[in-house]
Design a protein around this motif. Structure first.
Motif, short mmCIF file in Angstrom:
data_model
loop_
_atom_site.label_atom_id
_atom_site.label_comp_id
_atom_site.label_asym_id
_atom_site.label_seq_id
_atom_site.Cartn_x
_atom_site.Cartn_y
_atom_site.Cartn_z
N LEU A 80 32.57 49.01 43.88
CA LEU A 80 33.85 48.43 43.46
C LEU A 80 34.09 48.67 41.97
O LEU A 80 35.20 49.07 41.56
CB LEU A 80 33.86 46.95 43.77
N LEU A 81 33.08 48.43 41.15
CA LEU A 81 33.24 48.62 39.71
C LEU A 81 33.51 50.08 39.37
O LEU A 81 34.33 50.39 38.48
CB LEU A 81 31.98 48.15 38.98
N MET A 132 37.11 50.86 40.42
CA MET A 132 38.08 50.22 39.53
C MET A 132 38.16 50.95 38.20
O MET A 132 39.25 51.12 37.64
CB MET A 132 37.69 48.75 39.33
N PHE A 163 30.80 41.26 42.74
CA PHE A 163 29.58 41.85 42.20
C PHE A 163 28.39 40.89 42.28
O PHE A 163 27.24 41.33 42.16
CB PHE A 163 29.79 42.28 40.74
N ALA A 222 39.13 47.60 45.46
CA ALA A 222 39.49 48.04 44.11
C ALA A 222 41.00 48.21 43.98
O ALA A 222 41.60 47.81 42.97
CB ALA A 222 38.77 49.36 43.79
N GLY A 267 29.62 45.78 45.71
CA GLY A 267 29.87 45.37 44.33
C GLY A 267 29.80 46.50 43.32
O GLY A 267 30.73 46.68 42.51
N ARG A 299 36.27 40.69 40.19
CA ARG A 299 35.15 41.60 39.94
C ARG A 299 33.82 40.84 39.97
O ARG A 299 32.84 41.30 40.56
CB ARG A 299 35.31 42.30 38.59
N THR A 300 33.80 39.70 39.33
CA THR A 300 32.58 38.89 39.28
C THR A 300 32.19 38.40 40.66
O THR A 300 31.00 38.47 41.03
CB THR A 300 32.79 37.68 38.35
N LYS A 326 41.70 39.60 37.50
CA LYS A 326 40.91 40.78 37.87
C LYS A 326 39.43 40.57 37.57
O LYS A 326 38.56 40.92 38.37
CB LYS A 326 41.43 42.01 37.12
N GLY A 327 39.16 39.99 36.41
CA GLY A 327 37.77 39.74 36.03
C GLY A 327 37.08 38.79 36.98
O GLY A 327 35.90 38.96 37.31
N ILE A 331 42.59 44.64 43.97
CA ILE A 331 42.36 43.92 42.71
C ILE A 331 43.16 44.54 41.58
O ILE A 331 43.75 43.82 40.74
CB ILE A 331 40.86 43.90 42.37
N GLU A 332 43.23 45.86 41.53
CA GLU A 332 43.98 46.54 40.48
C GLU A 332 45.49 46.32 40.62
O GLU A 332 46.22 46.44 39.64
CB GLU A 332 43.68 48.04 40.48
#
Length: 294
Positions: free
Chosen positions: A173-174, A177, A111, A93, A170, A107-108, A103-104, A96-97
């Motif tokens: 992580l969301l 984030m 996940f 996280a 996954g 995330r995908t 970023k999207g 990615i941030e």
């Protein structure tokens, strides 16, 4: 006005009622029935049974070596899974941030394992550990991969852990984030102006302000790790022998797989429930206090 409020309340009750009845029928009632049967010697089939009091609990904790070994294996798995899943998810996280683009996409990607059935994805890993990795190990530079990934209990533990981290990161992580994105930007800018290094930023700003996310993620991983079944079943089926048998597998084996000791299995399920209840209450209490302090 009152009649309109009554109609609104009645409509809400009608919407909630089906879900409540299903919850009552399939969770609450079976839980109380299982609690009652845990004090009996019911085999799950006969209409008659005898009340044995706390005999099942004493036998499970004092005399059942397989149950004690499954508790020990589950405890090791829970500690390692909770730590690794949360550390990996938090690091991902943060990475990615720190990026400005894609970023999207990341995330995908991370996940995606959560979108697969656990059984299907685990059978994929069985193929990897039984076919792909041994083929790679034939290469001289990769001889260290030549291990019995699913046949040696000491190695199988880490195999199970690797797959659990891959499949569990996954969702965490969301959550992490979302928590990081909620940190006020002016705090970060003020820390940078004051000359704070990245590790200072993480320790004194990021970590305290995502404490609520830590509480949620550790709670989720604790519960899922204690109740893990399908992942271990698909990878090793608790073997070799009972070397990787978790508590849930031991309970189901006692109830259905030849033993037919439903009352005894119910007592083990109650013990598991109490273990999860006590540990999660301690975890939530301690971390909520730290949230307040932060």
């Amino acid at each position: 006005m009152r009649s309109r409020g009554n109609r609104a309340a009645f409509s809400l009750i009608l919407f909630v009622l089906p879900a409540f009845l299903l919850y009552l029928l399939f969770l609450v009632i079976p839980m109380f029935q299982g609690s009652y049967y845990s004090f009996t010697d019911w085999n799950g089939l006969n209409k008659t049974y005898d009340f044995v009091g706390f005999g099942n609990f004493v036998e499970a904790l004092r005399d059942d070596r397989n149950f004690r070994s499954s508790i020990w294996f589950t405890a090791k798995f829970v500690v390692c899974a909770v730590v690794l899943q949360n550390v990996v998810a938090l690091l991902l996280a943060l990475l990615i941030e720190s990026r400005k683009k894609a970023k999207g996409l990341f995330r995908t990607i991370f996940f995606m394992p959560n979108m697969l059935s656990v059984i299907i994805s685990t059978f994929m890993w069985v193929f990897v550990f039984s076919k792909v990795i041994p083929a790679l190990a034939e290469n001289g530079a990769l001889k260290f991969l030549n291990l019995s990934w699913l046949g040696d209990p000491s190695v199988s533990f880490w195999t199970i852990l690797i797959v659990s981290v891959w499949g569990g990161v996954g969702t965490l992580l969301l959550i992490y984030m979302a928590a990081i994105q909620g940190i006020p930007q002016h705090l970060k800018e003020a820390a940078i102006i004051d000359g704070a290094q990245p590790h200072h930023m993480f320790r004194y700003i990021t970590l305290p302000l995502i404490a609520h996310a830590l509480t949620i993620c550790i709670f989720l991983t604790l519960n899922s790790s204690f109740k893990v079944y399908d992942l271990v079943y698909a990878l090793t089926n608790g073997g070799p022998g009972r070397g990787t048998q978790v508590i849930t597998m031991n309970i189901l084996e006692e109830a259905y797989q030849g033993n037919n000791r439903y009352g005894y299995a119910s007592s083990k399920a109650i013990i598991l429930f109490l273990i999860i209840l006590v540990i999660t209450m301690i975890q939530v209490t301690i971390m909520k206090k730290r949230e307040v302090e932060a």
